[in-house]
Write a protein that holds these residues in place. Structure first.
Motif, PDB file in Angstrom:
ATOM      1  N   THR A  96       0.846  -1.199   0.000  1.00 23.89           N
ATOM      2  CA  THR A  96       0.000   0.000   0.000  1.00 23.89           C
ATOM      3  C   THR A  96       0.879   1.245   0.000  1.00 23.89           C
ATOM      4  N   TYR A  97       1.871   1.263   0.880  1.00 20.00           N
ATOM      5  CA  TYR A  97       2.758   2.426   0.951  1.00 20.00           C
ATOM      6  C   TYR A  97       3.617   2.563  -0.314  1.00 20.00           C
ATOM      7  N   LEU A  98       4.129   1.450  -0.825  1.00 16.94           N
ATOM      8  CA  LEU A  98       4.943   1.511  -2.043  1.00 16.94           C
ATOM      9  C   LEU A  98       4.137   2.033  -3.230  1.00 16.94           C
ATOM     10  N   SER A  99       2.895   1.585  -3.352  1.00 14.12           N
ATOM     11  CA  SER A  99       2.075   2.081  -4.462  1.00 14.12           C
ATOM     12  C   SER A  99       1.735   3.560  -4.263  1.00 14.12           C
ATOM     13  N   GLY A 100       1.560   3.985  -3.022  1.00 15.49           N
ATOM     14  CA  GLY A 100       1.338   5.406  -2.751  1.00 15.49           C
ATOM     15  C   GLY A 100       2.542   6.248  -3.141  1.00 15.49           C
ATOM     16  N   VAL A 101       3.731   5.778  -2.797  1.00 15.06           N
ATOM     17  CA  VAL A 101       4.957   6.483  -3.184  1.00 15.06           C
ATOM     18  C   VAL A 101       5.065   6.540  -4.703  1.00 15.06           C
ATOM     19  N   ALA A 102       4.765   5.421  -5.365  1.00 14.49           N
ATOM     20  CA  ALA A 102       4.832   5.392  -6.831  1.00 14.49           C
ATOM     21  C   ALA A 102       3.863   6.400  -7.435  1.00 14.49           C
ATOM     22  N   GLU A 103       2.643   6.466  -6.917  1.00  6.41           N
ATOM     23  CA  GLU A 103       1.668   7.419  -7.461  1.00  6.41           C
ATOM     24  C   GLU A 103       2.119   8.862  -7.244  1.00  6.41           C
ATOM     25  N   LEU A 104       2.683   9.152  -6.084  1.00  7.33           N
ATOM     26  CA  LEU A 104       3.163  10.515  -5.817  1.00  7.33           C
ATOM     27  C   LEU A 104       4.347  10.871  -6.713  1.00  7.33           C
ATOM     28  N   ALA A 105       5.260   9.931  -6.916  1.00  9.71           N
ATOM     29  CA  ALA A 105       6.414  10.177  -7.786  1.00  9.71           C
ATOM     30  C   ALA A 105       5.972  10.383  -9.230  1.00  9.71           C
ATOM     31  N   VAL A 106       5.039   9.575  -9.682  1.00  7.79           N
ATOM     32  CA  VAL A 106       4.539   9.714 -11.046  1.00  7.79           C
ATOM     33  C   VAL A 106       3.780  11.029 -11.196  1.00  7.79           C
ATOM     34  N   ALA A 156       5.029   6.335 -17.327  1.00  8.07           N
ATOM     35  CA  ALA A 156       5.029   5.676 -16.016  1.00  8.07           C
ATOM     36  C   ALA A 156       3.611   5.574 -15.455  1.00  8.07           C
ATOM     37  N   ALA A 157       2.802   6.601 -15.680  1.00 11.07           N
ATOM     38  CA  ALA A 157       1.407   6.566 -15.216  1.00 11.07           C
ATOM     39  C   ALA A 157       0.642   5.450 -15.911  1.00 11.07           C
ATOM     40  N   ALA A 158       0.838   5.307 -17.223  1.00 12.82           N
ATOM     41  CA  ALA A 158       0.169   4.226 -17.957  1.00 12.82           C
ATOM     42  C   ALA A 158       0.594   2.872 -17.395  1.00 12.82           C
ATOM     43  N   ALA A 159       1.888   2.712 -17.154  1.00 11.78           N
ATOM     44  CA  ALA A 159       2.387   1.449 -16.586  1.00 11.78           C
ATOM     45  C   ALA A 159       1.814   1.212 -15.191  1.00 11.78           C
ATOM     46  N   LEU A 160       1.716   2.262 -14.410  1.00 13.65           N
ATOM     47  CA  LEU A 160       1.152   2.145 -13.067  1.00 13.65           C
ATOM     48  C   LEU A 160      -0.310   1.711 -13.120  1.00 13.65           C
ATOM     49  N   PHE A 161      -1.073   2.286 -14.034  1.00 14.07           N
ATOM     50  CA  PHE A 161      -2.479   1.908 -14.167  1.00 14.07           C
ATOM     51  C   PHE A 161      -2.618   0.436 -14.582  1.00 14.07           C
ATOM     52  N   VAL A 162      -1.705  -0.039 -15.394  1.00 14.73           N
ATOM     53  CA  VAL A 162      -1.706  -1.460 -15.758  1.00 14.73           C
ATOM     54  C   VAL A 162      -1.317  -2.299 -14.544  1.00 14.73           C
ATOM     55  N   ALA A 163      -0.311  -1.860 -13.803  1.00  9.81           N
ATOM     56  CA  ALA A 163       0.194  -2.625 -12.662  1.00  9.81           C
ATOM     57  C   ALA A 163      -0.834  -2.785 -11.542  1.00  9.81           C
ATOM     58  N   VAL A 164      -1.689  -1.796 -11.347  1.00  8.01           N
ATOM     59  CA  VAL A 164      -2.663  -1.888 -10.253  1.00  8.01           C
ATOM     60  C   VAL A 164      -3.939  -2.618 -10.664  1.00  8.01           C
ATOM     61  N   PHE A 165      -4.047  -2.990 -11.932  1.00  7.52           N
ATOM     62  CA  PHE A 165      -5.255  -3.683 -12.392  1.00  7.52           C
ATOM     63  C   PHE A 165      -5.545  -4.967 -11.601  1.00  7.52           C
ATOM     64  N   PRO A 166      -4.542  -5.795 -11.272  1.00  5.54           N
ATOM     65  CA  PRO A 166      -4.850  -6.989 -10.470  1.00  5.54           C
ATOM     66  C   PRO A 166      -5.502  -6.668  -9.113  1.00  5.54           C
ATOM     67  N   ALA A 167      -5.157  -5.550  -8.515  1.00  2.00           N
ATOM     68  CA  ALA A 167      -5.809  -5.150  -7.259  1.00  2.00           C
ATOM     69  C   ALA A 167      -7.274  -4.823  -7.507  1.00  2.00           C
ATOM     70  N   ASN A 168      -7.568  -4.200  -8.631  1.00  2.00           N
ATOM     71  CA  ASN A 168      -8.963  -3.891  -8.968  1.00  2.00           C
ATOM     72  C   ASN A 168      -9.757  -5.167  -9.226  1.00  2.00           C
TER      73      ASN A 168
END
Length: 127
Positions: free
Chosen positions: A44-54, A70-82
Motif C-alpha cells: 500500500t505504501y509503495l504504491s502510494g509512493v509510486a503514485e506521488l512520484a509519477v 510511467a502513469a500508464a504502466a502504473l495503471f496497468v500494474a494496479v489492475f490486479p488489485a482492482n
C-alpha cells in the motif's frame, strides 16, 4: 483541453490517490493481491509512493513524457488489485459491487489519458 491542463489534471488525480494510501491505508490493504510477497501495508505504501512520484513527473514539463508513460504502466500494474476488489466484493450490497466493478473498465481510459499526456507537446519551462 490544453496539453498542460490535461497533464495537471492527471497529476492531481495521481497525487490525491497517492496521498490516500498514507491517509487511509486500511482502504487499500485488503485489495493487495495475496500472491505478492510481504505485508499488504508495505505494498500500500509503495504504491502510494509510486503514485506521488509519477504525479510529480507528470506535473513537470521536462519529465512529463516519462511521467505519462510511467502513469500508464502504473495503471496497468494496479489492475490486479482492482480485479481482486471486484472478486472480493461480489457478495456486497449492489452499490459496493457497482463501485468495484466500475473500477475495471475505468483503467482503459486512465491508460489512454496517461499515454495521451506522454505524447502531447507542452511548452518548455520559461518560454
Amino acid at each position: 483541453m490544453s496539453a498542460s491542463r490535461s497533464a495537471h489534471g492527471l497529476a492531481l488525480l495521481l497525487a490525491v490517490t497517492g496521498g490516500t494510501h498514507f491517509a487511509a491505508p486500511q482502504i487499500y490493504d485488503p485489495i493487495v493481491p495475496r500472491t505478492l510477497p510481504g505485508r499488504p501495508r508495505t505494498w500500500t505504501y509503495l504504491s502510494g509512493v509510486a503514485e506521488l512520484a509519477v504525479a510529480a513527473a507528470v506535473a513537470h514539463p521536462r519529465t512529463r513524457r516519462a511521467g505519462g508513460l510511467a502513469a500508464a504502466a502504473l495503471f496497468v500494474a494496479v489492475f490486479p488489485a482492482n480485479v481482486k476488489m471486484a472478486r472480493d466484493w461480489r457478495r456486497r450490497p449492489p452499490a459496493y459491487r457497482a463501485a468495484a466493478y466500475a473500477r475495471l473498465p475505468m483503467q482503459a481510459p486512465l491508460i489512454w489519458w496517461a499515454l495521451r499526456v506522454a505524447r502531447r507537446r507542452t511548452p518548455a519551462v520559461g518560454t
